[in-house]
Design a protein around this motif. Structure first.
Motif, PDB file in Angstrom:
ATOM      1  N   GLU A   1      15.645  -0.915  -7.886  1.00 54.35           N
ATOM      2  CA  GLU A   1      16.530  -0.907  -9.153  1.00 54.35           C
ATOM      3  C   GLU A   1      16.942  -2.066  -9.539  1.00 54.35           C
ATOM      4  O   GLU A   1      17.915  -2.629  -8.828  1.00 54.35           O
ATOM      5  CB  GLU A   1      17.262   0.124  -9.028  1.00 54.35           C
ATOM      6  N   VAL A   2      16.524  -2.893 -10.525  1.00 57.55           N
ATOM      7  CA  VAL A   2      16.940  -4.373 -10.617  1.00 57.55           C
ATOM      8  C   VAL A   2      17.980  -4.419 -11.514  1.00 57.55           C
ATOM      9  O   VAL A   2      18.526  -5.469 -11.812  1.00 57.55           O
ATOM     10  CB  VAL A   2      15.627  -5.219 -11.061  1.00 57.55           C
ATOM     11  N   ALA A   3      18.482  -3.276 -12.085  1.00 57.06           N
ATOM     12  CA  ALA A   3      19.542  -3.130 -13.005  1.00 57.06           C
ATOM     13  C   ALA A   3      20.492  -1.860 -12.601  1.00 57.06           C
ATOM     14  O   ALA A   3      19.756  -1.107 -12.471  1.00 57.06           O
ATOM     15  CB  ALA A   3      19.496  -3.373 -14.308  1.00 57.06           C
TER      16      ALA A   3
ATOM     17  N   PHE B   1      16.808   5.627 -14.286  1.00 58.08           N
ATOM     18  CA  PHE B   1      16.654   6.017 -13.106  1.00 58.08           C
ATOM     19  C   PHE B   1      17.429   7.605 -13.084  1.00 58.08           C
ATOM     20  O   PHE B   1      18.423   7.450 -12.429  1.00 58.08           O
ATOM     21  CB  PHE B   1      17.155   4.986 -11.974  1.00 58.08           C
ATOM     22  N   SER B   2      17.108   8.476 -14.043  1.00 59.07           N
ATOM     23  CA  SER B   2      17.948   9.599 -14.136  1.00 59.07           C
ATOM     24  C   SER B   2      17.735  10.447 -12.586  1.00 59.07           C
ATOM     25  O   SER B   2      16.888  10.297 -11.930  1.00 59.07           O
ATOM     26  CB  SER B   2      17.509  10.347 -15.259  1.00 59.07           C
ATOM     27  N   ASP B   3      18.713  11.556 -12.650  1.00 52.13           N
ATOM     28  CA  ASP B   3      18.350  12.367 -11.566  1.00 52.13           C
ATOM     29  C   ASP B   3      16.947  13.285 -11.772  1.00 52.13           C
ATOM     30  O   ASP B   3      16.518  13.662 -10.925  1.00 52.13           O
ATOM     31  CB  ASP B   3      19.640  13.519 -11.454  1.00 52.13           C
ATOM     32  N   GLU B   4      16.694  13.525 -13.091  1.00 53.59           N
ATOM     33  CA  GLU B   4      15.394  14.137 -13.301  1.00 53.59           C
ATOM     34  C   GLU B   4      14.184  13.245 -12.665  1.00 53.59           C
ATOM     35  O   GLU B   4      13.185  13.866 -12.257  1.00 53.59           O
ATOM     36  CB  GLU B   4      15.263  14.426 -14.570  1.00 53.59           C
ATOM     37  N   ILE B   5      14.290  11.897 -13.037  1.00 52.92           N
ATOM     38  CA  ILE B   5      13.165  11.233 -12.466  1.00 52.92           C
ATOM     39  C   ILE B   5      13.324  11.220 -10.846  1.00 52.92           C
ATOM     40  O   ILE B   5      12.077  11.160 -10.187  1.00 52.92           O
ATOM     41  CB  ILE B   5      13.498   9.670 -12.948  1.00 52.92           C
ATOM     42  N   LYS B   6      14.428  11.352 -10.164  1.00 55.76           N
ATOM     43  CA  LYS B   6      14.638  11.306  -8.676  1.00 55.76           C
ATOM     44  C   LYS B   6      14.026  12.477  -8.315  1.00 55.76           C
ATOM     45  O   LYS B   6      13.371  12.652  -7.304  1.00 55.76           O
ATOM     46  CB  LYS B   6      15.856  11.141  -8.113  1.00 55.76           C
ATOM     47  N   ALA B   7      14.082  13.539  -8.987  1.00 54.27           N
ATOM     48  CA  ALA B   7      13.680  15.005  -8.645  1.00 54.27           C
ATOM     49  C   ALA B   7      12.095  14.988  -8.540  1.00 54.27           C
ATOM     50  O   ALA B   7      11.636  15.254  -7.843  1.00 54.27           O
ATOM     51  CB  ALA B   7      14.279  16.054  -9.484  1.00 54.27           C
ATOM     52  N   LEU B   8      11.614  14.452  -9.611  1.00 54.52           N
ATOM     53  CA  LEU B   8      10.246  14.060  -9.807  1.00 54.52           C
ATOM     54  C   LEU B   8       9.531  13.334  -8.506  1.00 54.52           C
ATOM     55  O   LEU B   8       8.572  13.747  -7.880  1.00 54.52           O
ATOM     56  CB  LEU B   8       9.705  13.565 -11.041  1.00 54.52           C
ATOM     57  N   ALA B   9      10.078  12.191  -8.307  1.00 62.71           N
ATOM     58  CA  ALA B   9       9.860  11.341  -7.244  1.00 62.71           C
ATOM     59  C   ALA B   9       9.808  11.959  -5.764  1.00 62.71           C
ATOM     60  O   ALA B   9       8.966  11.806  -5.155  1.00 62.71           O
ATOM     61  CB  ALA B   9      10.684   9.970  -7.055  1.00 62.71           C
TER      62      ALA B   9
ATOM     63  N   LEU C   1       2.617   6.365 -12.627  1.00 64.48           N
ATOM     64  CA  LEU C   1       3.295   7.012 -14.011  1.00 64.48           C
ATOM     65  C   LEU C   1       4.093   5.890 -14.649  1.00 64.48           C
ATOM     66  O   LEU C   1       5.221   5.602 -14.075  1.00 64.48           O
ATOM     67  CB  LEU C   1       3.886   8.216 -13.385  1.00 64.48           C
ATOM     68  N   ASP C   2       3.904   5.569 -15.986  1.00 62.54           N
ATOM     69  CA  ASP C   2       4.587   4.397 -16.647  1.00 62.54           C
ATOM     70  C   ASP C   2       5.544   5.103 -17.438  1.00 62.54           C
ATOM     71  O   ASP C   2       5.086   6.001 -18.101  1.00 62.54           O
ATOM     72  CB  ASP C   2       3.663   3.466 -17.150  1.00 62.54           C
ATOM     73  N   GLU C   3       6.581   4.602 -17.431  1.00 66.00           N
ATOM     74  CA  GLU C   3       7.735   5.358 -18.481  1.00 66.00           C
ATOM     75  C   GLU C   3       7.920   6.887 -18.025  1.00 66.00           C
ATOM     76  O   GLU C   3       7.721   7.561 -18.962  1.00 66.00           O
ATOM     77  CB  GLU C   3       7.623   5.013 -20.061  1.00 66.00           C
ATOM     78  N   ALA C   4       7.892   7.075 -16.847  1.00 69.85           N
ATOM     79  CA  ALA C   4       8.077   8.535 -16.444  1.00 69.85           C
ATOM     80  C   ALA C   4       8.926   9.273 -17.038  1.00 69.85           C
ATOM     81  O   ALA C   4       9.131  10.605 -17.378  1.00 69.85           O
ATOM     82  CB  ALA C   4       8.008   8.569 -14.862  1.00 69.85           C
TER      83      ALA C   4
ATOM     84  N   GLY D   1       0.812  -1.154   0.011  1.00 73.22           N
ATOM     85  CA  GLY D   1      -0.082   0.023  -0.014  1.00 73.22           C
ATOM     86  C   GLY D   1       0.895   1.215  -0.038  1.00 73.22           C
ATOM     87  O   GLY D   1       0.269   2.352  -0.047  1.00 73.22           O
ATOM     88  N   GLY D   2       2.272   1.324   0.070  1.00 70.24           N
ATOM     89  CA  GLY D   2       3.018   2.443   0.248  1.00 70.24           C
ATOM     90  C   GLY D   2       3.447   2.829  -1.310  1.00 70.24           C
ATOM     91  O   GLY D   2       3.140   2.294  -2.189  1.00 70.24           O
ATOM     92  N   ASP D   3       3.989   3.997  -1.452  1.00 73.31           N
ATOM     93  CA  ASP D   3       4.561   4.475  -2.672  1.00 73.31           C
ATOM     94  C   ASP D   3       5.608   3.759  -3.049  1.00 73.31           C
ATOM     95  O   ASP D   3       6.258   3.097  -2.292  1.00 73.31           O
ATOM     96  CB  ASP D   3       4.682   6.152  -2.701  1.00 73.31           C
ATOM     97  N   LEU D   4       5.829   3.861  -4.193  1.00 77.85           N
ATOM     98  CA  LEU D   4       7.129   3.113  -4.912  1.00 77.85           C
ATOM     99  C   LEU D   4       7.640   3.873  -6.184  1.00 77.85           C
ATOM    100  O   LEU D   4       6.858   4.368  -6.898  1.00 77.85           O
ATOM    101  CB  LEU D   4       6.398   1.768  -5.524  1.00 77.85           C
ATOM    102  N   LEU D   5       9.039   3.897  -6.048  1.00 79.21           N
ATOM    103  CA  LEU D   5       9.607   4.379  -7.227  1.00 79.21           C
ATOM    104  C   LEU D   5      10.433   3.035  -7.923  1.00 79.21           C
ATOM    105  O   LEU D   5      11.360   2.576  -7.141  1.00 79.21           O
ATOM    106  CB  LEU D   5      10.802   5.335  -6.730  1.00 79.21           C
ATOM    107  N   ALA D   6      10.227   2.476  -8.921  1.00 77.91           N
ATOM    108  CA  ALA D   6      10.742   1.564  -9.765  1.00 77.91           C
ATOM    109  C   ALA D   6      11.505   1.834 -10.861  1.00 77.91           C
ATOM    110  O   ALA D   6      10.947   2.137 -11.625  1.00 77.91           O
ATOM    111  CB  ALA D   6       9.805   0.430  -9.633  1.00 77.91           C
ATOM    112  N   GLY D   7      12.540   1.361 -10.960  1.00 78.37           N
ATOM    113  CA  GLY D   7      13.489   1.282 -12.093  1.00 78.37           C
ATOM    114  C   GLY D   7      13.920   0.095 -12.730  1.00 78.37           C
ATOM    115  O   GLY D   7      14.127  -0.682 -11.724  1.00 78.37           O
ATOM    116  N   ALA D   8      13.588  -0.221 -13.943  1.00 78.87           N
ATOM    117  CA  ALA D   8      13.935  -1.486 -14.636  1.00 78.87           C
ATOM    118  C   ALA D   8      14.302  -1.268 -15.911  1.00 78.87           C
ATOM    119  O   ALA D   8      13.447  -0.636 -16.584  1.00 78.87           O
ATOM    120  CB  ALA D   8      12.792  -2.522 -14.227  1.00 78.87           C
ATOM    121  N   GLN D   9      14.842  -2.214 -16.581  1.00 73.58           N
ATOM    122  CA  GLN D   9      15.248  -2.312 -17.909  1.00 73.58           C
ATOM    123  C   GLN D   9      13.967  -2.470 -18.524  1.00 73.58           C
ATOM    124  O   GLN D   9      13.314  -3.346 -18.434  1.00 73.58           O
ATOM    125  CB  GLN D   9      16.526  -3.141 -18.289  1.00 73.58           C
TER     126      GLN D   9
END
Length: 448
Positions: free
Chosen positions: A212-214, A193-201, A158-161, A38-46
């Motif tokens: 982050e699986v890769a 998992f760019s710095d821009e994505i982390k800023a949005l997150a 947000l898919d392919e953010a 139920g929590g928020d998630l930031l996920a990066g994968a190839q």
């Protein structure tokens, strides 16, 4: 580990099993329990690692077990989950996954995007929808017309953010976020998992789990990658030679511009090679037809600009060709990720002329490896050839990027195109009023 071990409802597991999947991928193994909590998630994968099921499966489980389900024939449904994607093709793909995996649940879904009439979508929304998949531009159209109600959203995806940031959708996304209830679960999925994505997150997510699986911007290991050096005016003959001599039956080819895609299709046709182009200037009907025929094996070659890089999901696609290297190094990862999916092997070939050597170095720096080079006999490049300025896409393929002068690195340093690419709230340099407007983006057919 099986899907049932992850705690998913029996109906979901049954639907997944019917699709031939028995073991979750690494991103699914980590993301599904995190979403179920139920929590928020930031996920990066190839790309190509099962990211879509990583959020659709637990989303379906949470909605189906929360006690808020409606009978199938009621119009009192409220939209409870919203999935935003950057392109029409990806939106359709995600919604198809929702329908397939949720076939045994009392939930329904709809997809809305531009390029098609809005009235059928209005009727669909009036009948009531549990899960809505949308591109940002068309969703804003519905919001402005008052034909969609987002007051009851429980889950936002947000898919392919990263792609949405690249395409300049940050303002549209912020308008959507402002219309959502503050108490909700937020899931941000991204191929990089760019710095821009982390800023949005940081501004969107509340104490998220992070997966982050890769390694950042890595390319799928099962993809065989190589380059063929060639003179700029011999690329088309070389491509035709590769297709015919290797008996390639299904090839996805990426060009830098829409005009280049159309011209290449014409040239291949004269060689007896069937092909169609897919890009932002094509109608949605034409794009859907080309993609469908390619998936069914009726079409030998599909020529695409980068707008299609995230929306093409074809099992066992054997060959991807970079006819032109992409302007932005990260796009190389997304392009070649169309092959080597779901554990299958694949081959990614890049035709590189002297004009693209700077682009090639940037790509190799990004993926942290030097790509093997193989000169094809009969197509040896002129060692004395001088680089010429590259004609980049005009009007952008969807990123608000301005055409670049000379051979400076695209998307990076001041004077070399845009600055601050994709930074939330920071428009590309040189764009009027802080970047291309949402209307300008959408009129080009991107993500609408």
């Amino acid at each position: 580990m099986s899907f049932s071990d992850l705690g998913l409802a029996e109906g979901i597991v049954r639907a997944v099993t019917e699709q031939g999947y028995t073991q979750p991928t690494p991103i699914q193994t980590q993301a599904i329990p995190a979403v179920l909590n139920g929590g928020d998630l930031l996920a990066g994968a190839q790309t190509g690692t099962g990211k879509t099921a990583g959020f659709t499966l637990p989303m379906l489980h949470r909605l189906s077990t929360s006690g808020k389900q409606h009978a199938n024939n009621t119009s009192a449904r409220a939209i409870r989950a919203l999935v935003l994607t950057p392109t029409r093709e990806l939106a359709a793909q995600v919604e198809e996954s929702v329908r397939i995996y949720g076939k045994y649940l009392k939930l329904n879904s709809a997809v809305i995007f531009g390029g098609v009439g809005i009235n059928p979508q209005i009727k669909l929304l009036q009948h009531g929808v549990d899960i809505l998949v949308a591109t940002p531009g068309r969703l804003l159209d519905h919001m402005q017309q008052g034909t969609v109600n987002l007051d009851n959203i429980e889950i936002l995806v947000l898919d392919e953010a990263d792609r949405m940031l690249d395409m300049g959708f940050i303002r549209d996304i912020r308008k959507v976020l402002a219309a959502l209830p503050p108490k909700r679960q937020n899931l941000l999925f991204s191929a990089t998992f760019s710095d821009e994505i982390k800023a949005l997150a940081d501004g969107l997510l509340d104490s998220p789990a992070t997966i982050e699986v890769a390694r950042r911007n890595s390319t799928v290991e099962v993809i065989e990658q190589k380059i063929h050096p060639v003179d700029r005016d011999r690329k088309h003959p070389l491509l035709a030679h590769l297709i015919k001599s290797n008996d390639w039956s299904q090839v996805l080819v990426f060009t830098r511009t829409k005009h280049g895609a159309n011209r290449l299709v014409e040239q291949l046709g004269k060689d007896g090679i069937s092909g169609m182009a897919i890009h932002g200037n094509k109608s949605q009907t034409a794009r859907t037809k080309a993609l469908s025929e390619f998936k069914e094996g009726k079409l030998q070659v599909l020529v695409a600009t980068d707008i299609a890089a995230r929306g093409i999901d074809i099992d066992q696609l054997p060959h991807v060709v970079n006819y032109d290297l992409p302007n932005v190094p990260e796009d190389y990862v997304h392009r070649i990720g169309r092959t080597g999916r779901a554990g299958a092997t694949g081959e990614a070939v890049s035709l590189v002329c002297v004009d693209e050597h700077v682009m090639l170095r940037d790509i190799e720096k990004l993926i942290k490896r030097k790509l093997p080079s193989e000169v094809v006999p009969g197509f040896e490049p002129d060692p004395n050839a001088k680089p010429q300025p590259i004609q980049l896409r005009s009007q952008g393929h969807g990123g608000g990027r301005r055409p670049q002068q000379g051979n400076a690195r695209p998307g990076g340093k001041p004077g070399g195109g845009q600055t601050g690419r994709g930074m939330p709230g920071k428009p590309p340099a040189g764009t009027a009023a802080g970047g291309r407007s949402a209307a300008q983006h959408r009129s080009g057919g991107r993500g609408r």
